[in-house]
Design an enzyme around this catalytic site. Structure first.
Site, short mmCIF file in Angstrom:
data_model
loop_
_atom_site.label_atom_id
_atom_site.label_comp_id
_atom_site.label_asym_id
_atom_site.label_seq_id
_atom_site.Cartn_x
_atom_site.Cartn_y
_atom_site.Cartn_z
N GLY A 49 40.47 32.55 57.97
CA GLY A 49 39.53 33.06 58.96
C GLY A 49 38.63 31.94 59.44
O GLY A 49 38.60 30.86 58.84
N GLN A 54 31.08 28.10 62.28
CA GLN A 54 31.91 27.01 61.76
C GLN A 54 32.40 26.06 62.86
O GLN A 54 32.83 24.95 62.57
CB GLN A 54 33.11 27.56 60.99
CG GLN A 54 32.72 28.26 59.69
CD GLN A 54 33.94 28.74 58.97
OE1 GLN A 54 34.47 29.80 59.28
NE2 GLN A 54 34.43 27.96 58.02
N CYS A 102 37.02 27.65 51.74
CA CYS A 102 36.38 27.72 53.05
C CYS A 102 36.63 26.40 53.78
O CYS A 102 36.49 25.33 53.18
CB CYS A 102 34.88 27.94 52.87
SG CYS A 102 33.96 28.05 54.41
N LEU A 103 36.98 26.48 55.07
CA LEU A 103 37.22 25.25 55.83
C LEU A 103 35.96 24.40 55.95
O LEU A 103 36.05 23.20 56.19
CB LEU A 103 37.76 25.59 57.22
CG LEU A 103 39.14 26.27 57.25
CD1 LEU A 103 39.55 26.55 58.69
CD2 LEU A 103 40.18 25.42 56.55
N HIS A 144 33.64 37.51 53.76
CA HIS A 144 33.46 36.06 53.84
C HIS A 144 33.08 35.63 55.27
O HIS A 144 32.14 34.86 55.47
CB HIS A 144 34.76 35.37 53.39
CG HIS A 144 34.72 33.87 53.43
ND1 HIS A 144 34.84 33.10 52.29
CD2 HIS A 144 34.59 33.00 54.46
CE1 HIS A 144 34.76 31.81 52.63
NE2 HIS A 144 34.63 31.73 53.94
N GLU A 145 33.81 36.17 56.26
CA GLU A 145 33.58 35.74 57.66
C GLU A 145 32.27 36.29 58.21
O GLU A 145 31.54 35.57 58.90
CB GLU A 145 34.75 36.16 58.54
CG GLU A 145 36.09 35.55 58.16
CD GLU A 145 36.07 34.04 57.99
OE1 GLU A 145 35.29 33.37 58.69
OE2 GLU A 145 36.80 33.53 57.13
N HIS A 148 29.34 34.30 57.11
CA HIS A 148 29.12 33.09 57.92
C HIS A 148 28.21 33.37 59.10
O HIS A 148 27.33 32.56 59.43
CB HIS A 148 30.45 32.56 58.46
CG HIS A 148 31.19 31.63 57.54
ND1 HIS A 148 30.62 30.49 57.02
CD2 HIS A 148 32.45 31.68 57.05
CE1 HIS A 148 31.51 29.88 56.25
NE2 HIS A 148 32.63 30.57 56.25
ZN LIG Z 1 34.36 30.10 55.26
#
Ligand SMILES: [Zn+2]
Length: 182
Positions: A49, A54, A102-103, A144-145, A148
């Protein structure tokens, strides 16, 4: 389409709250291009995701997709899902532990407790209403998303950092040790 630069932990944009997208702007060329670029960026880096913060855009947009992801080989599939202005409400106090990465926190993994069942209300990329119950892995990715979009990263949700591990060490010492659901 374009591959966007992904903010890494420490960049202040990851700690800010994203603003809702006005309904009249969802179908605009600008928003649609941003969504396309986010999908392309997520796929390029094998993310499960990606949230607006991000990619340095403080808009409440996130994209999710899981199938044949080399970063999450055991994960169940999730078709491409675009969420705009998502609101997540836990439907239970019950939590499940699972590994997350996580990216924006490259090459790390940690065990994170997440609500096992949540209600998701959002808009899709055409402005249509989404109102579904999400469970288990899908519920985890959504939490998670949407975190963010509120300036929260998965590290904030860990009970402690005893499981925080680099990816190479994760493969070496943790793979198969603990039941994984991501
Ligand atoms: Zn993440």
């Amino acid at each position: 389409m374009a591959i966007l630069k992904v903010a890494r932990l420490g960049h202040p944009v990851l700690r800010k709250r994203a603003a809702p997208v006005p309904l009249g702007e969802i179908r605009s060329a600008e928003t649609q291009r941003l969504i396309d670029d986010m999908v392309e960026t997520m796929r390029e880096y094998n993310g499960a995701g990606l949230a607006g913060n991000q990619v340095h855009v403080l808009k409440q947009i996130c994209v999710i997709e899981v199938h044949g992801n080399p970063r999450y080989p055991d994960a169940p599939g999730i078709p491409l899902t675009v969420l705009i202005n998502p609101v997540v409400t836990p439907l239970t106090d019950e939590t499940e532990d699972g590994w997350e990465g996580c990216l924006s926190v490259p090459d790390m993994r940690g065990v994170v407790p997440r609500f096992s069942s949540v209600r998701l209300e959002a808009r899709d990329r055409d402005g249509g209403k989404i109102d579904v119950v999400a469970k288990e892995f899908f519920a985890r990715v959504i939490q998670h998303e949407t975190d963010h979009l509120n300036g929260i990263v998965y590290l904030d949700r860990m009970r402690d950092f005893s499981t925080l591990t680099h990816l190479a060490e994760w493969s070496k010492y943790w793979l198969g040790v603990q039941e994984q659901d991501d």
